[in-house]
Design a protein around this motif. Sequence first.
Motif, mmCIF file in Angstrom:
data_model
loop_
_atom_site.group_PDB
_atom_site.id
_atom_site.type_symbol
_atom_site.label_atom_id
_atom_site.label_comp_id
_atom_site.label_asym_id
_atom_site.label_seq_id
_atom_site.Cartn_x
_atom_site.Cartn_y
_atom_site.Cartn_z
ATOM 1 N N TYR A 108 -43.373 34.846 -1.306
ATOM 2 C CA TYR A 108 -42.122 35.379 -1.870
ATOM 3 C C TYR A 108 -42.326 36.122 -3.183
ATOM 4 C CZ TYR A 108 -37.936 34.308 0.824
ATOM 5 O OH TYR A 108 -36.917 34.341 1.745
ATOM 6 N N ILE B 256 -28.534 32.046 7.733
ATOM 7 C CA ILE B 256 -27.625 31.130 8.422
ATOM 8 C C ILE B 256 -26.193 31.389 7.961
ATOM 9 C CG2 ILE B 256 -27.017 28.663 8.511
ATOM 10 C CD1 ILE B 256 -30.231 28.379 8.710
ATOM 11 N N THR B 257 -26.025 31.672 6.694
ATOM 12 C CA THR B 257 -24.692 32.004 6.184
ATOM 13 C C THR B 257 -24.231 33.338 6.780
ATOM 14 O OG1 THR B 257 -25.627 31.092 4.155
ATOM 15 C CG2 THR B 257 -23.358 31.881 4.052
ATOM 16 N N LYS C 76 -39.189 33.065 7.291
ATOM 17 C CA LYS C 76 -38.910 32.583 5.930
ATOM 18 C C LYS C 76 -40.191 31.956 5.403
ATOM 19 C CE LYS C 76 -35.217 30.287 3.398
ATOM 20 N NZ LYS C 76 -34.966 31.320 2.399
ATOM 21 N N GLU D 171 -31.460 43.748 2.693
ATOM 22 C CA GLU D 171 -31.023 42.420 2.220
ATOM 23 C C GLU D 171 -31.402 42.259 0.759
ATOM 24 O OE1 GLU D 171 -33.268 39.165 3.994
ATOM 25 O OE2 GLU D 171 -35.159 40.173 3.584
ATOM 26 N N ARG E 108 -34.525 27.408 12.536
ATOM 27 C CA ARG E 108 -35.192 28.550 11.891
ATOM 28 C C ARG E 108 -36.578 28.155 11.377
ATOM 29 N NH1 ARG E 108 -32.060 31.684 7.259
ATOM 30 N NH2 ARG E 108 -32.617 29.814 6.091
ATOM 31 N N THR F 1 -27.227 30.427 1.514
ATOM 32 C CA THR F 1 -26.983 28.985 1.515
ATOM 33 C C THR F 1 -26.332 28.520 0.211
ATOM 34 O OG1 THR F 1 -28.721 28.543 3.090
ATOM 35 C CG2 THR F 1 -28.260 26.796 1.498
#
Length: 273
Positions: free
Chosen positions: A145, A201-202, A141, A174, A50, A233
């Motif tokens: 942020y 990923i989770t 990602k 999300e 990623r 995560t």
Amino acid sequence: MRIWLDGGLQDIESARVSVFDHGLTVGDGIFETVKAVDGRPFALTRHLDRLTRSARGLGLPEPDHDEVRRACAAVIEANPMPLGRLRITYTGGHGPLGSDRGEHGPTLVVALGETTRRPDATAAITVPWTRNERGALTGLKTTSYAENVVALARARQHDATEALFGNTVGQLCEGTGSNVFVVLDGEIHTPPLASGCLAGITRALTIEWTGAKETDLPLDVLERAEEVFLTSTLRDVQALRRVDERELPGSAGPVTAKAVRIFDERSGEDLDP
Ligand SMILES: Cc1ncc(COP(=O)(O)O)c(C=O)c1O
């Protein structure tokens, strides 16, 4: 505390990045948060893949996976702890004050912070701000942020640990640092990547291991879902006991409880699934 910077371990007190680093001046960078359990990173291969996808999306040089693996191993070894939050940050590096990128090449920092296992259940709020499912950074990602900082601060004001976003067309998307799953008629659903959410990923492991479906869901599904849970995560699979004013099953409802169990079992069996 020792971190990785400029190709080797450095003391946190003396480690220095340029004040003109493009990650600092304009948020031109990407990152990964990796769980480190008893000195071993979880799902590192997926995190590195990623990281590379995020680098491509931003037009940064592709990170050297061997170097990042060496950096992670060195930082973990230098700072033993039972449960760690490994943070890989990779930025555009020293550059001009505007949005053009400089020629110096990227900055790589790998650091580790101690953490504890998340509570079994938590509360979330919805926020009026939207995720943009069509932006240049959608699905990447990046270190830009600040919207998540604002939304998470709002959540904290409401005794919640996560803020959930809809996207520009009113679909559930999300959280600030997690993906969201709902249970409808006993079946697990989560928004598709086209909603603008990060390919968590989770989230991917939870879909694989529980058979959850990717479904377009309106934001107001949160008002009627039987159960709601988050994945990330550091949360793994975590039940929501409240969304805004709505109370959900006390600890975890039966479907969430099963997903928690499956995730714990499968992630314990294979550290790099
Ligand atoms: C915006 C956002 N969505 C979802 C997630 C969950 O992804 P992962 O399961 O890979 O931690 C994160 C990461 O922490 C995130 O920052």
